[in-house]
Design an enzyme around this catalytic site. Structure first.
Site, PDB file in Angstrom:
ATOM      1  N   CYS A 193     -60.847  25.649  20.968  1.00 57.26           N
ATOM      2  CA  CYS A 193     -60.758  26.067  22.378  1.00 57.26           C
ATOM      3  C   CYS A 193     -61.068  27.540  22.572  1.00 57.26           C
ATOM      4  CB  CYS A 193     -59.393  25.709  22.957  1.00 57.26           C
ATOM      5  SG  CYS A 193     -57.995  26.595  22.243  1.00 57.26           S
TER       6      CYS A 193
ATOM      7  N   HIS B 280     -53.487  26.889  24.084  1.00 49.27           N
ATOM      8  CA  HIS B 280     -54.752  26.241  24.413  1.00 49.27           C
ATOM      9  C   HIS B 280     -55.371  26.945  25.614  1.00 49.27           C
ATOM     10  CE1 HIS B 280     -57.657  22.996  24.189  1.00 49.27           C
ATOM     11  NE2 HIS B 280     -57.542  22.823  25.489  1.00 49.27           N
TER      12      HIS B 280
ATOM     13  N   HIS C 151     -63.094  22.406  28.154  1.00 49.98           N
ATOM     14  CA  HIS C 151     -62.384  22.894  26.970  1.00 49.98           C
ATOM     15  C   HIS C 151     -62.792  22.099  25.741  1.00 49.98           C
ATOM     16  CE1 HIS C 151     -59.076  19.677  26.784  1.00 49.98           C
ATOM     17  NE2 HIS C 151     -59.905  19.301  27.723  1.00 49.98           N
TER      18      HIS C 151
END
Length: 155
Positions: A58, A110, A122
């Site tokens: 990510c 994240h 993502h």
């Protein structure tokens, strides 16, 4: 007298064009990020990955997109990236802003890029690929940590 009136109206037009110009610049820059991000769809996830050829995690995705679209160097991890830029409330998110989630029982574990319409792009997890998801999915909704807006001045 006509000259001074024309000059003052030109000045007025230039002053009122500034906010419009700023908005156009922001929209153009957000579009650059979104287009760059869309080009990463389908790239496989790889923990620690920082190039499309080898896979992306990510933060590697976000780092790569900002570098390619804006020439901007961001830190390597999502936690470090979360300290850059300006805090943005969820209701004020604009395309190109970063969205952060708590996915590993710790904050800002994240990160993705907001695309608008409550969607973000993502690199999700091992076995996955770069994809677009809705922030309204229950999993993401309950794990949202916040948003950040990156500008040229931020580092």
């Amino acid at each position: 007298m006509a000259t001074s009136a024309a000059w003052s109206s030109d000045l007025l037009i230039q002053e009122t064009d500034k906010p419009i110009s700023k908005l156009q610049d922001l929209t153009h820059r957000a579009s650059e990020l979104a287009l760059q991000a869309m080009g990463m769809l389908g790239i496989r996830y790889k923990y620690g990955g920082s190039t499309p050829e080898n896979g992306l995690d990510c933060s590697g995705l976000v780092q790569h997109i900002f570098k390619e679209a804006w020439g901007k160097d961001l830190p390597r991890t999502s936690v470090e990236i979360s300290r850059v830029g300006e805090h943005i409330d969820k209701k004020d998110l604009q395309p190109g802003d970063l969205v952060f989630y708590n996915t590993l029982k710790r904050g800002f574990s994240h990160v993705g890029i907001y695309l608008g319409d409550r969607k973000f792009i993502h690199a999700p997890s091992p076995g996955g690929q770069v994809r677009i998801e809705s922030m309204d999915v229950a999993y993401w909704k309950k794990r949202f940590n916040g948003g950040r807006r990156i500008s040229d001045q931020d580092q």
